[in-house]
Design a protein around this motif. Structure first.
Motif, mmCIF file in Angstrom:
data_model
loop_
_atom_site.group_PDB
_atom_site.id
_atom_site.type_symbol
_atom_site.label_atom_id
_atom_site.label_comp_id
_atom_site.label_asym_id
_atom_site.label_seq_id
_atom_site.Cartn_x
_atom_site.Cartn_y
_atom_site.Cartn_z
ATOM 1 N N LEU A 69 158.810 -25.361 15.405
ATOM 2 C CA LEU A 69 159.704 -26.358 16.009
ATOM 3 C C LEU A 69 159.210 -27.785 15.805
ATOM 4 N N HIS A 70 157.898 -27.988 15.829
ATOM 5 C CA HIS A 70 157.393 -29.362 15.689
ATOM 6 C C HIS A 70 157.544 -29.891 14.261
ATOM 7 N N ASP A 72 160.482 -29.036 12.326
ATOM 8 C CA ASP A 72 161.837 -28.584 12.039
ATOM 9 C C ASP A 72 162.594 -29.648 11.243
ATOM 10 N N SER A 75 165.940 -30.987 12.511
ATOM 11 C CA SER A 75 165.919 -31.745 13.761
ATOM 12 C C SER A 75 166.506 -33.145 13.552
ATOM 13 N N SER A 109 164.901 -24.804 8.565
ATOM 14 C CA SER A 109 164.943 -24.998 10.019
ATOM 15 C C SER A 109 163.716 -24.347 10.622
ATOM 16 N N ALA A 110 163.587 -24.436 11.924
ATOM 17 C CA ALA A 110 162.530 -23.686 12.596
ATOM 18 C C ALA A 110 162.916 -22.212 12.625
ATOM 19 N N THR A 112 163.313 -19.641 14.846
ATOM 20 C CA THR A 112 163.388 -19.443 16.293
ATOM 21 C C THR A 112 164.831 -19.179 16.708
ATOM 22 N N TYR A 114 167.678 -20.651 18.587
ATOM 23 C CA TYR A 114 168.056 -21.978 19.068
ATOM 24 C C TYR A 114 168.896 -21.880 20.341
ATOM 25 N N THR A 154 167.715 -18.337 13.356
ATOM 26 C CA THR A 154 168.070 -19.711 12.996
ATOM 27 C C THR A 154 169.509 -19.955 13.429
#
Length: 294
Positions: A69-70, A72, A75, A109-110, A112, A114, A154
């Motif tokens: 996420l950091h 991404d 974002s 993307s991350a 994860t 979302y 994702t």
């Protein structure tokens, strides 16, 4: 025909250099010609030694990863996008240094689940980041293959149609699609039609069962999958992917929700998968020949 590969997480969580080298040996022992590694940090592993080991065993290397996420790139936060671009650039260098042929996975993307839909600005940031990464890949002589994954991993590229539009928007021929039967089984209305839609834009292909375990023990119609791959003339690499809590790293356990043992012994699984894929390829060829007869 492309090489038949296997994901290293069938063999090991990959915590040490010895783990990775053992995975290479087992891959070769089973007759696979390619191994897929998760992103290997150069500061943790001896990539030159690993590359020489792979060359000695005549096993090619593919690398896949997902962004945190950091970092991404989808974002709206410029610092996260920049961190992602740097991570991707470093990954391209690592793939080059290990003698790899492609960088795939969730690069856009991350990795994860979302809590919101993607924004237009975020999508444009991602497209620009992948276009920039493709420039690095061009000079390194490797392909960027974007894995199309399910909605729980994702929010950006869940279908082949979305990925084709995204890849085209990057403006780079180095950006190809990385399709996966496990994810297609969740998201595509017709996985075989999705393969035909992607055609020669498919740069990498994952074979995985609907339950992540033994091929043939789930609900995926592999006959139609292999017929479609034959129809589009797919000649690139195909890799078997299966995850079990018996052998998996902590990060993947959380990202992919690997909560149980889908198998406990990896060697029988790997040998079965190779026979299964080769059988399905042969059956597809025979169907083609039979249908072509007057």
């Amino acid at each position: 025909m492309g090489r038949l590969g296997i994901h290293s997480f069938v063999w090991t969580g990959g915590a040490t250099q010895e783990d990775l080298e053992t995975a290479l040996e087992k891959t070769a022992e089973c007759g696979y010609r390619l191994i897929e590694f998760a992103y290997l940090r150069p500061e943790k592993f001896d990539l030159d030694r690993l590359a020489k080991k792979a060359q000695g065993l005549d096993v090619a290397i593919a690398v896949t990863m997902g962004l945190p996420l950091h970092a991404d790139v989808s974002s709206e936060d410029p610092s996260a996008v920049k961190a992602g671009e740097e991570m991707l650039a470093n990954a391209v260098k690592a793939v080059r240094d290990i003698g790899g042929t492609k960088l795939g996975g969730i690069l856009y993307s991350a990795h994860t689940k979302y809590a919101s839909v993607p924004t237009d600005r975020g999508r444009k940031n991602s497209i620009a980041a992948i276009a920039k990464t493709a420039e690095h890949a061009e000079s390194a002589g490797i392909d960027i293959v974007l894995e199309v994954v399910n909605r729980f991993e994702t929010n950006l590229l869940n279908t082949t149609a979305q990925a084709l539009s995204f890849a085209e928007a990057t403006g780079s021929d180095r950006v190809l699609l990385h399709l996966d039967t496990f994810h297609m089984n969740i998201e595509e209305a017709n996985p075989a039609a999705a393969i035909r839609l992607a055609g020669d834009r498919i740069g990498y292909f994952h074979i995985g069962e609907s339950n992540r375990g033994y091929l043939g023990d789930g609900v995926i119609d592999f006959d139609r999958i292999f017929d479609a791959l034959l129809d589009v003339g797919y000649q690139r690499d195909i890799t078997f992917e299966s995850f079990s809590s018996a052998v998996v790293d902590e990060g993947l356990t959380l990202a992919c929700a690997i909560w149980r043992d889908t198998w406990t012994e990896n060697m029988p699984l790997a040998r079965h998968a190779k026979r299964f894929i080769e059988l399905k390829q042969e059956e597809a060829r025979r169907r083609r020949e039979t249908n072509a007869r007057p």
